[in-house]
Scaffold this active site. Sequence first.
Site, PDB file in Angstrom:
ATOM      1  N   TYR A  51       0.848  -1.193   0.000  1.00 22.33           N
ATOM      2  CA  TYR A  51       0.000   0.000   0.000  1.00 22.33           C
ATOM      3  C   TYR A  51       0.886   1.247   0.000  1.00 22.33           C
ATOM      4  O   TYR A  51       1.915   1.290   0.697  1.00 22.33           O
ATOM      5  CB  TYR A  51      -0.897   0.016   1.239  1.00 22.33           C
ATOM      6  CG  TYR A  51      -1.751   1.261   1.360  1.00 22.33           C
ATOM      7  CD1 TYR A  51      -2.760   1.515   0.432  1.00 22.33           C
ATOM      8  CD2 TYR A  51      -1.544   2.180   2.377  1.00 22.33           C
ATOM      9  CE1 TYR A  51      -3.549   2.663   0.530  1.00 22.33           C
ATOM     10  CE2 TYR A  51      -2.332   3.328   2.484  1.00 22.33           C
ATOM     11  CZ  TYR A  51      -3.325   3.556   1.556  1.00 22.33           C
ATOM     12  OH  TYR A  51      -4.097   4.695   1.646  1.00 22.33           O
ATOM     13  N   ASP A  65      -0.677  16.240   4.922  1.00 18.76           N
ATOM     14  CA  ASP A  65      -1.576  15.507   4.015  1.00 18.76           C
ATOM     15  C   ASP A  65      -2.836  16.346   3.759  1.00 18.76           C
ATOM     16  O   ASP A  65      -3.902  16.069   4.298  1.00 18.76           O
ATOM     17  CB  ASP A  65      -1.934  14.162   4.651  1.00 18.76           C
ATOM     18  CG  ASP A  65      -2.783  13.284   3.740  1.00 18.76           C
ATOM     19  OD1 ASP A  65      -2.753  13.502   2.517  1.00 18.76           O
ATOM     20  OD2 ASP A  65      -3.464  12.385   4.267  1.00 18.76           O
ATOM     21  N   ASP A  92      -3.065   5.399  -2.753  1.00 17.87           N
ATOM     22  CA  ASP A  92      -3.978   6.421  -2.251  1.00 17.87           C
ATOM     23  C   ASP A  92      -4.103   7.517  -3.308  1.00 17.87           C
ATOM     24  O   ASP A  92      -3.144   8.235  -3.588  1.00 17.87           O
ATOM     25  CB  ASP A  92      -3.399   6.987  -0.946  1.00 17.87           C
ATOM     26  CG  ASP A  92      -4.273   8.038  -0.294  1.00 17.87           C
ATOM     27  OD1 ASP A  92      -5.265   8.472  -0.891  1.00 17.87           O
ATOM     28  OD2 ASP A  92      -3.950   8.433   0.850  1.00 17.87           O
ATOM     29  N   ASP A  94      -6.236  10.073  -3.078  1.00 18.65           N
ATOM     30  CA  ASP A  94      -6.859  11.256  -2.477  1.00 18.65           C
ATOM     31  C   ASP A  94      -8.241  11.497  -3.096  1.00 18.65           C
ATOM     32  O   ASP A  94      -9.024  10.585  -3.194  1.00 18.65           O
ATOM     33  CB  ASP A  94      -5.947  12.477  -2.610  1.00 18.65           C
ATOM     34  CG  ASP A  94      -4.810  12.483  -1.597  1.00 18.65           C
ATOM     35  OD1 ASP A  94      -4.876  11.697  -0.631  1.00 18.65           O
ATOM     36  OD2 ASP A  94      -3.857  13.258  -1.762  1.00 18.65           O
ATOM     37  N   HIS A 119      -7.510   4.002  -4.479  1.00 21.84           N
ATOM     38  CA  HIS A 119      -8.750   4.380  -3.797  1.00 21.84           C
ATOM     39  C   HIS A 119      -8.942   5.887  -3.869  1.00 21.84           C
ATOM     40  O   HIS A 119      -7.989   6.668  -3.819  1.00 21.84           O
ATOM     41  CB  HIS A 119      -8.835   3.844  -2.362  1.00 21.84           C
ATOM     42  CG  HIS A 119      -7.902   4.435  -1.360  1.00 21.84           C
ATOM     43  ND1 HIS A 119      -8.000   5.726  -0.891  1.00 21.84           N
ATOM     44  CD2 HIS A 119      -6.850   3.894  -0.684  1.00 21.84           C
ATOM     45  CE1 HIS A 119      -7.062   5.955   0.007  1.00 21.84           C
ATOM     46  NE2 HIS A 119      -6.335   4.859   0.144  1.00 21.84           N
ATOM     47  N   GLU A 121     -11.410   9.157  -2.363  1.00 25.77           N
ATOM     48  CA  GLU A 121     -12.211   9.514  -1.188  1.00 25.77           C
ATOM     49  C   GLU A 121     -13.209  10.616  -1.517  1.00 25.77           C
ATOM     50  O   GLU A 121     -12.996  11.392  -2.457  1.00 25.77           O
ATOM     51  CB  GLU A 121     -11.294   9.947  -0.046  1.00 25.77           C
ATOM     52  CG  GLU A 121     -10.506  11.200  -0.342  1.00 25.77           C
ATOM     53  CD  GLU A 121      -9.301  11.365   0.562  1.00 25.77           C
ATOM     54  OE1 GLU A 121      -9.150  12.449   1.157  1.00 25.77           O
ATOM     55  OE2 GLU A 121      -8.496  10.409   0.675  1.00 25.77           O
ATOM     56  N   CYS A 129      -6.495  14.078   6.659  1.00 25.86           N
ATOM     57  CA  CYS A 129      -6.415  12.689   7.091  1.00 25.86           C
ATOM     58  C   CYS A 129      -7.793  12.245   7.563  1.00 25.86           C
ATOM     59  O   CYS A 129      -8.511  12.987   8.233  1.00 25.86           O
ATOM     60  CB  CYS A 129      -5.403  12.547   8.221  1.00 25.86           C
ATOM     61  SG  CYS A 129      -5.476  10.957   9.079  1.00 25.86           S
ATOM     62  N   ARG A 162     -13.501   5.211  -1.136  1.00 28.95           N
ATOM     63  CA  ARG A 162     -13.403   5.474   0.301  1.00 28.95           C
ATOM     64  C   ARG A 162     -14.455   6.512   0.682  1.00 28.95           C
ATOM     65  O   ARG A 162     -14.601   7.538   0.006  1.00 28.95           O
ATOM     66  CB  ARG A 162     -12.009   5.990   0.635  1.00 28.95           C
ATOM     67  CG  ARG A 162     -11.893   6.578   2.047  1.00 28.95           C
ATOM     68  CD  ARG A 162     -10.481   7.014   2.338  1.00 28.95           C
ATOM     69  NE  ARG A 162     -10.448   8.226   3.139  1.00 28.95           N
ATOM     70  CZ  ARG A 162      -9.339   8.843   3.550  1.00 28.95           C
ATOM     71  NH1 ARG A 162      -8.161   8.327   3.226  1.00 28.95           N
ATOM     72  NH2 ARG A 162      -9.400   9.952   4.254  1.00 28.95           N
ATOM     73  N   GLU A 192     -13.890   4.722   6.061  1.00 32.72           N
ATOM     74  CA  GLU A 192     -12.793   5.295   6.832  1.00 32.72           C
ATOM     75  C   GLU A 192     -13.218   5.743   8.226  1.00 32.72           C
ATOM     76  O   GLU A 192     -14.348   6.178   8.445  1.00 32.72           O
ATOM     77  CB  GLU A 192     -12.200   6.484   6.064  1.00 32.72           C
ATOM     78  CG  GLU A 192     -11.121   7.263   6.783  1.00 32.72           C
ATOM     79  CD  GLU A 192      -9.848   6.466   7.089  1.00 32.72           C
ATOM     80  OE1 GLU A 192      -9.971   5.369   7.668  1.00 32.72           O
ATOM     81  OE2 GLU A 192      -8.752   6.957   6.766  1.00 32.72           O
ATOM     82  N   ASN A 215      -8.782   0.055   7.571  1.00 36.06           N
ATOM     83  CA  ASN A 215      -7.574   0.855   7.777  1.00 36.06           C
ATOM     84  C   ASN A 215      -7.116   0.707   9.222  1.00 36.06           C
ATOM     85  O   ASN A 215      -7.792   1.164  10.140  1.00 36.06           O
ATOM     86  CB  ASN A 215      -7.868   2.327   7.467  1.00 36.06           C
ATOM     87  CG  ASN A 215      -6.657   3.222   7.676  1.00 36.06           C
ATOM     88  OD1 ASN A 215      -5.544   2.749   7.890  1.00 36.06           O
ATOM     89  ND2 ASN A 215      -6.872   4.520   7.599  1.00 36.06           N
TER      90      ASN A 215
END
Length: 304
Positions: A51, A65, A92, A94, A119, A121, A129, A162, A192, A215
Site C-alpha cells: 500500500y 496531508d 492512495d 486522495d 482508492h 475519497e 487525514c 473510500r 474510513e 484501515n
Amino acid sequence: MPYLIADDLPGDSAGRRFRRALDAPGILRLPGAHNGQAALQAKAAGFGALYLSGAAMTASMGLPDLGIITVDEVAFFIRQIARASGLPLLVDGDTGYGEALNVMHMVRVFEEAGAGAVHLEDQLLPKKCGHLNDKKLAPAADMAAKIAAAARAARDLVVIARTDAAASEGLEGAIARAQLYVEAGADAIFPEALTSVEMFREVRAALPGVRLLANMTEFGRTPTLSAAEFEALGYDMVIWPVSSLRVANKAQERLYAAIARDGATTAMIPEMQTRQELYDTIGLGAFEALDHSIAASVAPDWNA
C-alpha cells in the site's frame, strides 16, 4: 530485478495480479511502503502486495496531508516501488486531483506507472487525514460520478471508493454513500475512521457481497485490531498505511539527537542496518554483475 531486466517483469498487469491476490483465501494484508527500500523489506518479510499512503508520501516530502501533491509526484513513488519490488500496489488517490476528467487522467497515469489498485475519497479539497476532525464532504452524486469515470478509465486497475462520511453523516449516511459508489462501478469500499468493532460489523452486514477494506492506522480513531480480527469481521483487505514511515522517522529522530549530543553515531550503531545488509537488500552484487566493467564490491570488514 524488475528495475532493469525485462525478463524479471511480471507477465500480467499489476491490476490483474492485485485481483488475484484479493481472490486468494484469507484477508489481503497490505503494509504501507513509502519508498523502494521499504518495499524491498516488506517483500523480504513475505508480503505479496503493498500500500502507498498519501500521508506517508507527503510526510516524507516534509508536507502535511492536505491534497497538495500532484499526480506526477505520486507516479514517481509508484514507479520506484513497483520497479523495485515487482509487487502489485494499492495507491492512495486522495480526491482524484480534480473532477471526472482529472480522475480519468489519474487512473491512466497510475496504471501506466505500475499501480494495481487505487482508492478515491469523498472529501473536498483541501482534504484531511480521515482520522481528523471536520472533514468537508463532496455531494454523494459528485463522488459517484468520479467513481464511474475511474472505472471507465481503468484497464485492469482495481477501483476502491473510500467514504469519510461516518463522522459527519453517521453510519447510515456512510453506508448509503457506499451503496451508491458500488452502483457507480467501485470494485470495493473503504469505510474510513470507524470507531468501534460494532461499526465494522454493521458495515459488513449492510453491504453483502461487497469487498471491504479496513484501515489499521496507529494513533487514530479506529480500535487496534489484527488482520485475523478484521478477517473474522468479514473484511477482505487491511492496510497499515504510515507504519513504516513512523518507525523510520522515530529512528531518525534518535539518530540526529545522538549526533547532536555526542558528535558521533556510536550510540546508534546497534540499531543500524549494516552496510552488508543494505547491499543485500538492494541487490548490489546482482546489479554489478550486469556490467562486467564493474568490479564486484566487497564490504569492508568493519570489525577487523
